[in-house]
Design an enzyme around this catalytic site. Structure first.
Site, short mmCIF file in Angstrom:
data_model
loop_
_atom_site.label_atom_id
_atom_site.label_comp_id
_atom_site.label_asym_id
_atom_site.label_seq_id
_atom_site.Cartn_x
_atom_site.Cartn_y
_atom_site.Cartn_z
N THR A 1 0.80 -1.22 0.00
CA THR A 1 0.00 0.00 0.00
C THR A 1 0.84 1.27 0.00
OG1 THR A 1 -0.12 0.15 2.42
CG2 THR A 1 -1.79 -1.20 1.32
N ASP A 2 0.16 2.37 -0.29
CA ASP A 2 0.78 3.68 -0.12
C ASP A 2 0.55 4.12 1.32
OD1 ASP A 2 -1.87 4.60 0.06
OD2 ASP A 2 -1.89 5.38 -1.99
N THR A 3 0.94 5.32 1.66
CA THR A 3 0.82 5.79 3.05
C THR A 3 -0.63 5.94 3.50
OG1 THR A 3 1.04 8.07 2.33
CG2 THR A 3 3.05 6.95 3.07
N GLY A 4 -1.56 5.96 2.55
CA GLY A 4 -2.98 6.06 2.89
C GLY A 4 -3.65 4.70 3.05
#
Length: 159
Positions: free
Chosen positions: A34-37
């Site tokens: 995932t990304d930071t979100g």
């Protein structure tokens, strides 16, 4: 130095399963996906599909490694179309559903869907080509074509 203790009988990685000519492959999303979100990065859907196709072949008793090492050939992605509909998120349990749609002399086309429960997240259409060690298209081994045809017709290949 003493010998290490024996390794206990451990579970094997999930390879998914076939039902009515369809391969179902479980995937769990992790932080690294995932990304930071907490949203799964778009390229990881391709990885999930690749893993599902590889394990589908393994369940079909198609030994890609032996084919490569024997100098026979290997599958490579020749064409790919993907549609993103909804995002997967951190810790989602997903299922990659793979169906053989068309078998040619050197190619096999599959439709792959990534689902979270009843939600369709991603659809992909993938054509793989069997190529020689020099990268030239080559006819697929006949036993493999037979297996793909049986699956495309919904046969149970476990027998």
């Amino acid at each position: 130095m003493s010998a290490p203790p024996p390794i206990p009988d451990l579970p094997q990685p999930a390879s998914g399963r076939f039902a009515d000519g369809v391969h179902y492959f479980p995937v769990r999303t992790y932080f690294e996906d995932t990304d930071t979100g907490g949203i799964v990065y778009h390229a990881n859907y391709l990885r999930y599909m690749e893993r599902a196709r590889s394990d589908m072949l393994r369940l079909m008793q198609i030994d890609q490694r032996a084919s490569i090492e024997g100098g026979d050939g290997v599958y490579t992605v020749a064409r790919l179309a993907i549609d993103y509909r909804m995002p997967a998120r951190l810790d989602d349990d997903l299922i990659v559903i793979s169906q053989v749609r068309e078998i040619g002399g050197a190619t096999c086309t599959m439709e792959q869907r990534i689902m979270r429960g009843n939600d369709l997240l991603t659809t992909g259409h993938v054509t793989v080509a069997f190529v020689s060690p020099t990268g030239r298209p080559k006819r697929q081994p006949k036993p493999w074509v037979t297996l793909f045809n049986r699956i495309a017709q919904g046969e149970d290949i476990r027998s």
